[in-house]
Design a protein around this motif. Structure first.
Motif, PDB file in Angstrom:
ATOM      1  N   ASN A 297      12.970 -11.529 -24.189  1.00 17.20           N
ATOM      2  CA  ASN A 297      13.087 -12.173 -22.870  1.00 17.20           C
ATOM      3  C   ASN A 297      11.729 -12.173 -22.161  1.00 17.20           C
ATOM      4  OD1 ASN A 297      15.750 -12.862 -22.982  1.00 17.20           O
ATOM      5  ND2 ASN A 297      16.494 -11.075 -21.850  1.00 17.20           N
ATOM      6  N   ALA A 298      11.039 -11.012 -22.243  1.00 19.40           N
ATOM      7  CA  ALA A 298       9.743 -10.886 -21.560  1.00 19.40           C
ATOM      8  C   ALA A 298       8.749 -11.893 -22.133  1.00 19.40           C
ATOM      9  CB  ALA A 298       9.216  -9.465 -21.705  1.00 19.40           C
ATOM     10  N   CYS A 329       7.384 -15.379 -15.336  1.00 19.57           N
ATOM     11  CA  CYS A 329       7.823 -16.209 -14.206  1.00 19.57           C
ATOM     12  C   CYS A 329       8.601 -15.429 -13.135  1.00 19.57           C
ATOM     13  CB  CYS A 329       8.677 -17.362 -14.727  1.00 19.57           C
ATOM     14  SG  CYS A 329      10.075 -16.775 -15.691  1.00 19.57           S
ATOM     15  N   GLY A 330       9.166 -14.289 -13.522  1.00 19.70           N
ATOM     16  CA  GLY A 330       9.967 -13.515 -12.557  1.00 19.70           C
ATOM     17  C   GLY A 330      11.368 -14.091 -12.404  1.00 19.70           C
ATOM     18  N   ILE A 331      12.208 -13.354 -11.671  1.00 21.95           N
ATOM     19  CA  ILE A 331      13.615 -13.782 -11.534  1.00 21.95           C
ATOM     20  C   ILE A 331      13.920 -13.958 -10.041  1.00 21.95           C
ATOM     21  CG2 ILE A 331      16.013 -13.102 -12.029  1.00 21.95           C
ATOM     22  CD1 ILE A 331      14.704 -11.161 -14.170  1.00 21.95           C
ATOM     23  N   PHE A 344      25.383 -15.811 -18.538  1.00 21.60           N
ATOM     24  CA  PHE A 344      24.397 -16.245 -17.542  1.00 21.60           C
ATOM     25  C   PHE A 344      23.068 -16.480 -18.253  1.00 21.60           C
ATOM     26  CE2 PHE A 344      20.770 -15.434 -14.842  1.00 21.60           C
ATOM     27  CZ  PHE A 344      20.953 -16.457 -13.935  1.00 21.60           C
ATOM     28  N   GLY A 352      19.128 -19.868 -25.634  1.00 19.26           N
ATOM     29  CA  GLY A 352      19.808 -18.663 -25.142  1.00 19.26           C
ATOM     30  C   GLY A 352      21.267 -18.922 -24.879  1.00 19.26           C
ATOM     31  N   GLY A 354      23.024 -16.373 -23.135  1.00 18.75           N
ATOM     32  CA  GLY A 354      23.330 -15.556 -21.956  1.00 18.75           C
ATOM     33  C   GLY A 354      24.171 -14.336 -22.246  1.00 18.75           C
ATOM     34  N   LEU A 355      24.057 -13.804 -23.458  1.00 18.71           N
ATOM     35  CA  LEU A 355      24.836 -12.593 -23.767  1.00 18.71           C
ATOM     36  C   LEU A 355      23.949 -11.362 -24.005  1.00 18.71           C
ATOM     37  CD1 LEU A 355      27.634 -14.007 -26.068  1.00 18.71           C
ATOM     38  CD2 LEU A 355      27.954 -12.889 -23.876  1.00 18.71           C
ATOM     39  N   SER A 381       8.501  -9.281 -14.206  1.00 20.28           N
ATOM     40  CA  SER A 381       9.714  -8.452 -14.124  1.00 20.28           C
ATOM     41  C   SER A 381       9.511  -7.153 -14.887  1.00 20.28           C
ATOM     42  CB  SER A 381      10.915  -9.160 -14.743  1.00 20.28           C
ATOM     43  OG  SER A 381      10.936 -10.504 -14.380  1.00 20.28           O
ATOM     44  N   PHE A 383      12.100  -4.327 -16.679  1.00 21.67           N
ATOM     45  CA  PHE A 383      13.434  -3.813 -17.035  1.00 21.67           C
ATOM     46  C   PHE A 383      13.249  -2.361 -17.462  1.00 21.67           C
ATOM     47  CE2 PHE A 383      16.457  -7.340 -17.080  1.00 21.67           C
ATOM     48  CZ  PHE A 383      15.593  -8.407 -16.892  1.00 21.67           C
TER      49      PHE A 383
END
Ligand code: ADP
Length: 397
Positions: A297-298, A329-331, A344, A352, A354-355, A381, A383
């Motif tokens: 994701n990153a 890009c950030g959330i 999502f 993707g 979203g899981l 971001s 995590f």
């Protein structure tokens, strides 16, 4: 140290309580219906007879005999009893002293007795009033406590109902999302299958067009497969096979899989690890899956290149924190609370489902850990996965 056994103390307490109750009950029956009224009257009559009929002299001294029934009155009738004591004493005392002995010493002695009686009975009465107020506030507290227990019970019931309805709501939402996610590619595949089968038998059959349609069918079905695989991961909820694992080992394995992609995208990878970190209790495969998902994701969030930092640290509560930080890009804040919800995704179709975060969340929770996110749009971001450290490894020696 002087210790009283609990049983003995309980017995003493209950005896005192009974005595207090008796006094308070006695106080509540007033007037000539009260047995105390008759006891006091009989005592007064008996002592009056002894005082005038039997005792020949020193009446001012013996007047103290009347003190006892009046004290009794003060106890059972409280402040009313004190007033009665005072009035009766003076009513008996003064006429008696003036009529029978006008000696100023005996008058002073008698008045002293009267004052003494007044003081003692007043103290008794005040004490008794205090006792009553204590008992009353105690029963008020008990009633309030019962009311509070009732309210807590009602609140718990309502909360349970609420949790149930939230669960049902989430389940409904999940079912609708699954149906929607699977239905779209399947409808597309069905449409193209019909098209291809119609064209196969016709004169206008175009091989190139058929291949293109078949590849669309393939991608739709492979999207469905991805979805189902993700759902299986999400639903499997398999218990982690815990063993002590070094965080360095997990990070090495993760970077072995994504390091190349990061390099291709001009992403600088930084490892900021705390030396001599205790191992974590984890299922290495499952935690690897979590970190792989976070790093992918990153990397995807840094389409223009950037910096990926993998950091480890130990916290005061004995948890090891592994964080994956990007400068992507950030959330946006409105998406932050939906990140861990199944399906999502903001990624384009095919990239993707979203899981990933929903599955990661479940894995970390089952490890007794926590997963948190901090993000700022345009800046990146972080995590953070917190996992319990192996306790023995933390003890010195
Ligand atoms: P998927 O990767 O299939 O979209 P995930 O559950 O892994 O599913 O992620 C859900 C969404 O969270 C992503 O679509 C993205 O919008 C957002 N997201 C997750 N990680 C990051 C990140 N590091 N930077 C920006 N957005 C992120």
């Amino acid at each position: 140290m002087n210790t009283v056994p609990d049983g003995v103390r309980l017995q003493q307490d209950s005896r005192q309580l009974k005595a207090a109750e008796w006094l308070l009950n006695a106080k509540s029956t007033t007037g000539i219906r009260s047995p105390h009224f008759w006891i006091i009257s009989l005592l007064m009559a008996g002592l009056g007879y002894v005082y005038y009929g039997v005792l020949p002299a020193f009446h001012d001294v013996y007047i103290i005999l009347f003190f006892y029934p009046l004290l009794y009155a003060a106890i059972v009738f409280c402040l009313k009893g004190v007033t009665v004591t005072w009035v009766v004493f003076l009513g008996l005392l003064l006429p008696h002293v003036f009529l029978f002995s006008s000696d100023p010493y005996s008058l002073a002695r008698s008045l002293l007795f009267a004052a003494f009686a007044f003081l003692i009975s007043g103290l008794f009465a005040a004490q008794l009033n205090y006792l009553q107020s204590q008992v009353e506030s105690c029963s008020e507290i008990v009633a309030l406590n019962e009311e509070l227990t009732d309210s807590i019970q009602r609140l718990e019931n309502t909360q349970n109902q609420l949790v149930q309805s939230v669960k049902l709501n989430a389940l409904g939402h999940l079912a609708a999302s699954i149906a929607h996610e699977i239905n779209n590619p399947l409808s597309g595949a069905l449409l193209y299958t019909k098209l291809v089968s119609k064209k196969v038998g016709s004169d206008s059959f175009d091989k190139g067009e058929a291949v293109a349609n078949l590849s669309k069918i393939e991608s739709a079905i492979s999207h469905c497969c991805n979805l189902v695989r993700g759902l299986l991961d999400f639903a499997r909820q398999s218990a982690p096979n815990l063993r002590p694992v070094a965080t360095t080992e997990i990070l090495n394995n993760t970077l072995a899989l994504v390091g190349h992609e990061a390099q291709m995208k001009r992403i600088q990878v930084v490892r900021d690890e705390l030396p001599s970190l205790p191992p974590v209790m984890a299922d290495p495969d499952q935690i690897q899956q979590v970190l792989l998902n976070l790093t992918i994701n990153a990397i995807q969030a840094m389409s223009e290149g950037g910096k990926l930092t993998l950091r480890t640290s130990i916290e005061e509560n004995g948890m090891v924190a592994i964080s994956v930080q990007d400068t992507g890009c950030g959330i946006p804040p409105e998406n932050l609370e939906r990140l861990f919800t199944p399906f999502f995704t903001t990624k384009e179709k095919g990239r993707g489902v979203g899981l990933g975060l929903a599955v990661s969340y479940g894995i970390v929770e089952r490890h007794g850990g926590k997963i948190e996110v901090q993000s700022e749009v345009g800046k990146g971001s972080t995590f953070t996965v917190r996992l319990p450290a192996v306790k023995e490894a933390m003890q010195p020696g």
